[in-house]
Design a protein around this motif. Structure first.
Motif, PDB file in Angstrom:
ATOM      1  N   TYR A 146       0.824  -1.199   0.000  1.00 12.86           N
ATOM      2  CA  TYR A 146       0.000   0.000   0.000  1.00 12.86           C
ATOM      3  C   TYR A 146       0.868   1.264   0.000  1.00 12.86           C
ATOM      4  CZ  TYR A 146      -3.122  -3.765   1.184  1.00 12.86           C
ATOM      5  OH  TYR A 146      -3.790  -4.964   1.162  1.00 12.86           O
ATOM      6  N   GLU A 147       2.046   1.177   0.614  1.00 13.32           N
ATOM      7  CA  GLU A 147       2.984   2.299   0.550  1.00 13.32           C
ATOM      8  C   GLU A 147       3.464   2.512  -0.878  1.00 13.32           C
ATOM      9  OE1 GLU A 147       6.063   1.327   3.287  1.00 13.32           O
ATOM     10  OE2 GLU A 147       4.775   1.447   5.056  1.00 13.32           O
TER      11      GLU A 147
ATOM     12  N   ASP B   1       0.710   4.122  -3.027  1.00 13.42           N
ATOM     13  CA  ASP B   1       0.633   5.572  -2.844  1.00 13.42           C
ATOM     14  C   ASP B   1       1.752   6.275  -3.590  1.00 13.42           C
ATOM     15  OD1 ASP B   1      -1.616   5.339  -1.277  1.00 13.42           O
ATOM     16  OD2 ASP B   1      -0.518   5.384   0.617  1.00 13.42           O
ATOM     17  N   GLU B   2       2.949   5.709  -3.519  1.00 17.54           N
ATOM     18  CA  GLU B   2       4.090   6.303  -4.214  1.00 17.54           C
ATOM     19  C   GLU B   2       3.889   6.256  -5.726  1.00 17.54           C
ATOM     20  OE1 GLU B   2       8.027   7.935  -4.726  1.00 17.54           O
ATOM     21  OE2 GLU B   2       6.467   7.982  -3.192  1.00 17.54           O
TER      22      GLU B   2
ATOM     23  N   ARG C  70       1.085   6.289  -7.341  1.00 17.74           N
ATOM     24  CA  ARG C  70       0.075   7.278  -7.721  1.00 17.74           C
ATOM     25  C   ARG C  70       0.671   8.676  -7.786  1.00 17.74           C
ATOM     26  NH1 ARG C  70      -4.640   4.673  -3.925  1.00 17.74           N
ATOM     27  NH2 ARG C  70      -5.544   3.289  -5.507  1.00 17.74           N
ATOM     28  N   ARG C  71       1.541   8.996  -6.830  1.00 16.96           N
ATOM     29  CA  ARG C  71       2.168  10.313  -6.842  1.00 16.96           C
ATOM     30  C   ARG C  71       3.036  10.482  -8.087  1.00 16.96           C
ATOM     31  NH1 ARG C  71       6.917  12.508  -5.787  1.00 16.96           N
ATOM     32  NH2 ARG C  71       7.851  10.532  -5.131  1.00 16.96           N
TER      33      ARG C  71
END
Length: 210
Positions: A131-132, A135-136, A138-139
């Motif tokens: 999940y980390e 998120d990365e 997506r950024r």
């Protein structure tokens, strides 16, 4: 020769290299996580799917956590390679840069649906690193989308949408949803149908004045 080393036709069974075995084990872990959830990706199930013992998995990855982390890293690397190729896809005549990028991503999705399903439709119970990394990713893809749109149209400031940052964030979210639709029901959401939507979205959000 040991019978276990023979195939059904009596020919010697080809032994996998260490790297081939690692790939097989990670494939099995990924497929279980995608189809049944991470809770199903146990050492017992993975070993059974590969026709090996748990000891071999321990030798390759140390433990289940090490295996899942290695698998997640591999899948993100594959998705990143597909996304990079998509960014380099030139638009067709009359096609927006956004739709061209979506077309490239959909092509990558169709080539490796299990990879993209794990990333964009992740089941619960995965390692926190999954999940980390999501998120990365997506950024980074949002930043890449900004760069691509600016490169495709340096006159972006003259377009009708005054809030480019918010518009690009929305385009990014909608592009993810287009991919999810393709993954969830490819028969209903054909590439042609999704690309038509991508084109409509780009024109609606960044259409020129007049």
């Amino acid at each position: 020769m040991n019978r276990s080393a023979l195939t059904a036709r009596g020919t010697p069974r080809r032994r996998m290299s260490v790297e081939q075995r690692r790939e097989q084990i990670m494939d099995a872990a990924r497929d279980l996580a995608v189809t049944e959830g991470f809770h199903a990706a146990t050492l017992e199930r993975i070993a059974q799917a590969c026709g090996i013992t748990k000891t071999l998995i321990y030798q390759q990855f140390g433990n289940l956590s090490g295996l899942l982390l290695a698998m997640v890293e591999r899948e993100f690397a594959r998705a990143a390679a597909g996304f990079t190729a998509a960014r380099q896809r030139p638009p067709q005549p009359g096609q927006s840069g956004f739709a061209a990028g979506v077309a490239g991503v959909l092509e990558a999705v169709d080539a490796a649906p299990a990879t993209w399903r794990m990333i964009l439709l992740p089941s619960q119970g995965g390692p926190p690193e999954l999940y980390e990394r999501l998120d990365e990713a997506r950024r980074l893809t949002r930043e890449a989308l900004v760069a691509d749109l600016l490169a495709a149209d340096p006159a972006l400031a003259s377009l009708t949408n005054p809030d480019h940052e918010a518009a690009i964030a929305l385009l990014h979210a909608m592009s993810e949803e287009l991919v999810r639709l393709r993954l969830s029901d490819p028969a209903a959401f054909t590439v042609e149908r999704l690309l038509a939507q991508a084109e409509w979205l780009a024109k609606a959000m960044f259409g020129r004045r007049g």
